[in-house]
Write an enzyme that holds these catalytic residues in place. Structure first.
Site, short mmCIF file in Angstrom:
data_model
loop_
_atom_site.label_atom_id
_atom_site.label_comp_id
_atom_site.label_asym_id
_atom_site.label_seq_id
_atom_site.Cartn_x
_atom_site.Cartn_y
_atom_site.Cartn_z
N TYR A 177 -1.67 -0.95 10.34
CA TYR A 177 -1.80 -1.08 9.01
C TYR A 177 -0.58 -0.94 8.29
O TYR A 177 0.09 -1.61 7.37
CB TYR A 177 -2.99 -0.36 8.46
CG TYR A 177 -3.21 -0.74 7.31
CD1 TYR A 177 -3.96 -2.02 6.72
CD2 TYR A 177 -2.96 0.17 6.23
CE1 TYR A 177 -4.16 -2.14 5.27
CE2 TYR A 177 -3.14 -0.14 4.51
CZ TYR A 177 -3.85 -1.24 4.45
OH TYR A 177 -4.10 -1.56 2.83
N SER B 115 0.90 -1.13 0.12
CA SER B 115 0.13 -0.19 0.00
C SER B 115 0.86 1.27 -0.08
O SER B 115 2.03 0.99 0.25
CB SER B 115 -0.80 -0.05 1.07
OG SER B 115 -1.55 1.21 1.53
N1 LIG Z 1 -8.96 -0.50 -0.82
C1 LIG Z 1 -8.03 0.44 -0.73
O1 LIG Z 1 -7.95 1.77 -0.80
C2 LIG Z 1 -6.45 -0.26 -0.72
C3 LIG Z 1 -5.21 0.56 -0.66
C4 LIG Z 1 -4.08 0.02 -0.61
C5 LIG Z 1 -3.84 -1.33 -0.53
N2 LIG Z 1 -5.04 -2.19 -0.39
C6 LIG Z 1 -4.78 -3.46 -0.34
O2 LIG Z 1 -5.47 -4.19 -1.34
C7 LIG Z 1 -5.90 -5.61 -0.81
C8 LIG Z 1 -7.31 -5.72 -1.25
O3 LIG Z 1 -8.07 -4.52 -0.81
P1 LIG Z 1 -9.46 -4.20 -1.11
O4 LIG Z 1 -9.90 -2.81 -0.89
O5 LIG Z 1 -9.99 -4.80 -2.44
O6 LIG Z 1 -10.42 -5.26 0.07
P2 LIG Z 1 -11.89 -5.67 0.16
O7 LIG Z 1 -12.21 -5.62 1.66
O8 LIG Z 1 -12.83 -5.08 -0.87
O9 LIG Z 1 -11.89 -7.05 0.02
C9 LIG Z 1 -10.84 -7.86 0.82
C10 LIG Z 1 -11.44 -9.20 0.61
O10 LIG Z 1 -10.64 -10.35 1.53
C11 LIG Z 1 -11.36 -11.27 1.99
N3 LIG Z 1 -10.77 -11.76 3.18
C12 LIG Z 1 -10.74 -10.95 4.22
N4 LIG Z 1 -10.00 -11.82 5.44
C13 LIG Z 1 -9.72 -12.86 4.78
C14 LIG Z 1 -9.38 -14.20 5.23
N5 LIG Z 1 -8.81 -14.33 6.54
N6 LIG Z 1 -9.01 -15.23 4.67
C15 LIG Z 1 -9.58 -15.23 3.37
N7 LIG Z 1 -9.95 -13.98 2.77
C16 LIG Z 1 -10.18 -13.04 3.54
C17 LIG Z 1 -12.37 -10.49 2.30
O11 LIG Z 1 -13.65 -11.48 2.47
C18 LIG Z 1 -12.70 -9.71 0.81
O12 LIG Z 1 -13.39 -10.35 -0.08
C19 LIG Z 1 -5.73 -5.54 0.59
O13 LIG Z 1 -4.62 -6.24 0.81
C20 LIG Z 1 -5.68 -4.00 1.05
O14 LIG Z 1 -4.78 -3.97 2.09
C21 LIG Z 1 -6.38 -1.56 -0.58
#
Ligand SMILES: NC(=O)c1ccc[n+]([C@@H]2O[C@H](COP(=O)([O-])OP(=O)(O)OC[C@H]3O[C@@H](n4cnc5c(N)ncnc54)[C@H](O)[C@@H]3O)[C@@H](O)[C@H]2O)c1
Length: 315
Positions: free
Chosen positions: A200, A187
């Site tokens: 985080y 991130s």
């Molecule tokens: N959305 C953002 O702004 C952003 C920014 C930087 C980094 N990220 C990173 O990108 C990745 C995806 O983010 P997102 O926004 O798509 O998240 P999201 O919350 O939309 O989706 C996350 C998915 O992970 C699944 N999940 C959670 N815990 C789990 C577990 N223990 N085992 C299996 N599956 C599990 C959830 O059910 C969900 O479907 C993450 O690692 C997040 O930290 C996101």
């Protein structure tokens, strides 16, 4: 390159040897810098992943779902893994309704035993995984002293430890075949410290550290592992609901990224074997060449000026 590493790996520190190694080092460093500049203007061709097995965690929602759809459209066999059976099924149905090739598995990626069992099942049902995308993640957002032990442990289990369990499950077959690609979601919070995101940020810095150390370690393997690629992804705020209360002073300059656009950029980076990217790319240069080169106190003033981040929230 392997041969050069073997040549350098010595305890012979005679003056002649040192001069030779130093000259080689200067030559190679300059070669790599020039190669990086060349790659910046002319990136690798996109690789063909038709028929390849792409396993993605967290496919039930957000960026994971969008990446799954895109990899399937490129002809890959996509293995969808999520803790949530309903949302994962939705992603699976979306892929198959487009006539894509998908498999679905429910797995809590924090459970190492379950991850190892998943690897065994995937190997039997689908085959060896060619591209592993460690995407599942969570993001509690509040001041550090208000974060409970349970919340912090869960965050580290999902965002950090699960990455290592999945790599331990799928890397051996990649090393065996000298073919594979590991993708990790870090991130912008893995490149700079941010308010309300202390654990985080720690978890996302850790992801970058794990990926970097793994790439270095594999280079030192006696056997050829050059066929295994690494991509670390550092997105800014993506509109998935993960960042619930974004605070952005310059909205037109620092737009929230849509998950579809983020997935397009990430999949393109994977196909081109990019080592580390930010989404959008402007942050890469801003952080590497501006933020990191000035004193921390000066950087903190710039952060205040941009006043961009996340407000605390309860769930
Ligand atoms: N959305 C953002 O702004 C952003 C920014 C930087 C980094 N990220 C990173 O990108 C990745 C995806 O983010 P997102 O926004 O798509 O998240 P999201 O919350 O939309 O989706 C996350 C998915 O992970 C699944 N999940 C959670 N815990 C789990 C577990 N223990 N085992 C299996 N599956 C599990 C959830 O059910 C969900 O479907 C993450 O690692 C997040 O930290 C996101």
């Amino acid at each position: 390159m392997k041969l050069l590493e073997k040549i350098f790996r010595t305890h012979d520190n005679s003056p002649l040897r040192l001069i030779r190694d130093l000259l080689w080092t200067i030559l190679l460093v300059n070669y790599e810098i020039l190669r990086s500049i060349y790659k910046w203007f002319i990136p690798n061709e996109r690789k063909d992943i038709r028929g390849e097995v792409v396993l993605i965690t967290g496919t039930g929602h957000g960026i994971g779902r969008e990446m799954a759809l895109r990899f399937a459209r490129l002809g890959a066999k996509v293995v969808c893994v999520d803790i949530n059976p309903q949302s994962n099924e939705e992603t699976y149905n979306m892929i198959t309704s487009e006539l894509g090739y998908a498999f679905k598995y429910v797995c809590d990626v924090t459970d190492r035993t379950a991850v190892m069992a998943l690897a065994e099942k995937v190997r039997k049902d689908v085959g060896d995984v060619d591209i592993l995308v460690n995407n599942a993640g969570i993001m509690p957002c509040k001041p550090f002293l208000q974060q409970t032990e349970q919340e912090i442990r869960l965050l580290m289990d999902i965002n950090v430890n699960a990455n290592m369990w999945l790599i331990q499950a799928f890397l051996p077959a990649m090393v065996e075949r000298n073919h594979g690609h590991i993708v990790a979601m870090s991130s912008i919070a893995g490149l700079m410290g941010l308010q309300n995101l202390v654990p985080y940020c720690g978890s996302k810095y850790a992801v970058r550290g794990i990926m970097e150390a793994l790439a270095i370690e594999l280079r030192c393997e006696p056997r050829d592992t050059s066929g295994i690629k690494f991509t670390t992804v550092c997105p800014y705020i993506v509109n998935t609901g993960l960042c619930k209360k974004p605070r952005i002073r310059f909205q037109s300059l620092m737009k929230v990224v849509e998950p579809e656009d983020a997935a397009d950029i990430i999949v393109d980076a994977v196909l081109r074997d990019s080592l580390e990217i930010t989404v959008p790319s402007i942050f890469y240069y801003a952080i590497r060449f501006a933020y990191r080169l000035i004193p921390f106190t000066a950087a903190a003033i710039i952060i205040n000026f941009f006043d961009s981040g996340l407000e605390a929230h309860d769930d």
